[in-house]
Design a protein around this motif. Sequence first.
Motif, short mmCIF file in Angstrom:
data_model
loop_
_atom_site.label_atom_id
_atom_site.label_comp_id
_atom_site.label_asym_id
_atom_site.label_seq_id
_atom_site.Cartn_x
_atom_site.Cartn_y
_atom_site.Cartn_z
N UNK A 76 -9.48 50.03 1.20
CA UNK A 76 -10.83 51.56 1.86
C UNK A 76 -11.43 50.74 3.16
N UNK A 77 -11.00 49.45 3.63
CA UNK A 77 -11.91 49.31 4.59
C UNK A 77 -11.61 48.96 6.00
N UNK A 78 -12.52 49.77 5.94
CA UNK A 78 -12.31 50.37 8.35
C UNK A 78 -13.20 49.75 8.93
N UNK A 79 -11.86 47.96 9.51
CA UNK A 79 -12.07 47.24 10.77
C UNK A 79 -13.16 47.94 11.75
N UNK A 80 -14.57 49.32 11.67
CA UNK A 80 -14.29 49.01 12.81
C UNK A 80 -15.91 49.10 12.13
N UNK A 81 -17.06 50.39 13.90
CA UNK A 81 -18.14 51.18 12.87
C UNK A 81 -18.43 52.40 13.19
N UNK A 82 -17.32 53.07 13.28
CA UNK A 82 -16.86 54.45 12.85
C UNK A 82 -15.43 54.83 12.79
N UNK A 83 -15.03 55.80 12.00
CA UNK A 83 -14.33 56.25 11.78
C UNK A 83 -12.87 56.68 13.23
N UNK A 84 -12.33 55.78 13.40
CA UNK A 84 -11.18 55.48 14.19
C UNK A 84 -9.87 56.06 13.68
N UNK A 91 -11.97 52.41 29.72
CA UNK A 91 -12.21 51.46 28.28
C UNK A 91 -11.38 52.52 27.47
N UNK A 92 -11.07 53.51 27.35
CA UNK A 92 -10.51 54.25 26.35
C UNK A 92 -9.15 53.16 26.85
N UNK A 93 -8.75 53.71 27.72
CA UNK A 93 -7.10 52.49 28.11
C UNK A 93 -7.28 51.38 27.10
N UNK A 94 -8.37 50.69 27.20
CA UNK A 94 -8.20 48.94 26.91
C UNK A 94 -8.02 49.56 25.95
N UNK A 95 -8.38 50.04 25.34
CA UNK A 95 -8.96 49.53 23.69
C UNK A 95 -7.78 50.51 23.35
N UNK A 96 -7.13 51.61 23.49
CA UNK A 96 -6.23 52.50 22.48
C UNK A 96 -4.42 51.64 22.69
N UNK A 97 -4.71 51.33 23.80
CA UNK A 97 -3.62 50.78 24.26
C UNK A 97 -2.95 49.22 23.56
N UNK A 98 -3.49 48.55 23.03
CA UNK A 98 -3.54 46.88 22.09
C UNK A 98 -4.16 47.38 21.16
N UNK A 99 -3.61 47.09 19.50
CA UNK A 99 -4.72 47.21 18.66
C UNK A 99 -4.14 45.55 17.12
N UNK A 100 -3.24 44.68 18.06
CA UNK A 100 -2.53 44.02 17.35
C UNK A 100 -3.29 43.13 16.49
N UNK A 101 -3.75 41.80 16.93
CA UNK A 101 -4.25 40.88 16.67
C UNK A 101 -5.87 40.17 16.59
N UNK A 102 -6.64 40.07 15.69
CA UNK A 102 -7.48 39.63 14.87
C UNK A 102 -8.76 39.86 16.42
N UNK A 103 -8.65 39.09 17.73
CA UNK A 103 -8.56 38.83 18.85
C UNK A 103 -8.98 40.14 19.37
N UNK A 104 -7.79 41.02 19.48
CA UNK A 104 -8.27 42.64 19.96
C UNK A 104 -9.40 43.58 19.41
N UNK A 105 -9.52 43.55 18.11
CA UNK A 105 -10.28 43.97 16.72
C UNK A 105 -11.33 43.58 17.25
N UNK A 124 -12.21 45.46 20.38
CA UNK A 124 -11.94 47.17 20.63
C UNK A 124 -13.59 47.19 20.77
N UNK A 125 -14.21 46.89 19.70
CA UNK A 125 -15.14 47.05 19.04
C UNK A 125 -16.38 46.78 20.19
N UNK A 126 -16.31 46.13 20.75
CA UNK A 126 -17.07 45.77 22.43
C UNK A 126 -17.06 46.97 23.64
N UNK A 127 -15.37 47.28 23.68
CA UNK A 127 -15.10 48.52 24.77
C UNK A 127 -15.44 49.22 23.90
N UNK A 128 -15.79 49.86 22.78
CA UNK A 128 -15.98 51.17 21.39
C UNK A 128 -17.13 51.34 21.96
N UNK A 129 -18.45 50.41 21.70
CA UNK A 129 -19.33 50.45 22.90
C UNK A 129 -19.69 51.18 24.10
#
Length: 321
Positions: free
Chosen positions: A178-186, A260-274, A277-282
């Motif tokens: 139940x751990x979400x790797x983000x700072x909000x529910x996405x 920024x939205x396209x940069x976040x949601x077009x890739x989610x694979x690697x730990x680096x991208x996670x 993604x957090x930075x771009x989500x900010x």
Amino acid sequence: MPSRSVSGDENHTSVDMFVLLGLLNQTELQLILFPVFLGTYLMTLIWNLALIILIRMDSHLQTPMYFFLSFLSLIDICYSSSISPRMLSDFLKAEKKISFIACATQYFVLAWMGMSECCLLAAMAYDRYVAIGSPLQYSAIMVPSLCWRMVAGVCGSGFLSSLVQTVTCFNLYYCGPNVIHHFFCDMPQILPLSCSDPFISQLVLFLAAVFVGFGSFLVILLSYVFIAVSILKIASLKECIKAFKTCSSHLATVTLFYGTVLSVYLHHSSQHSTKQDKVLSVVYAILIPMLNPLIYSLRNTEIKGALKRMMKKAAHRPQKE
């Protein structure tokens, strides 16, 4: 430790709470960033509310462009408020828990505001096309009733899209982790936690992205193609520059938001991208709602003029009393 509620027997458990990993792992950095993000959120509220009030109070700003802009500010307030208060409180917590219902509610508001902003930016692009392509018929085409119908369509489309996404995604069975790797529910971070087949939910998210997100983006692109054609037909260079300036703020907002939205949601694979993604989500969830009123105000002579008129009225009011 995952928080679960027993349903049926001991071997059949379902998650009733998620744990957000947050923006950063270091507690010291979180305490440093707390006043920064608190100030950002307060400025978002102040600037957007001030812009809404200014547009509503000044008669010179009662045009379709500023009508849509006031709703953009309202969306930005709701969008930022669905994330920032909880994120700020989580900065001060060791364990960032969020209930299943609260997580679903947060995503519903986020998706509603995000989808509505996509549609509203498309409506604003159409408004700029009519203003530049058919200036003589602008007042006859962009009547208040049409503007209200467009805003109703924007909010309705965002609401229905968000409702379908939330119901299908949170109706899945979650048994842990139940751990979400983000700072909000996405949703891209929540769906992998499901213990049931997420195909239908993924299909719904894909269709929403195609029809609402990319559909709005296509309308914006087509509008600017027609705008460019209309500008090229203008003989005077001065008039061309003036026409382009009326679109510059909207173009900047679209570029920031979709970039920024396209940069976040077009890739989610690697730990680096996670982490990326957090930075771009900010950027798109925290900074853009604060920057939008500035983008539309700093180089806008009409808004500056309205602000000066309001300040003059405020300065002369005590003398009249």
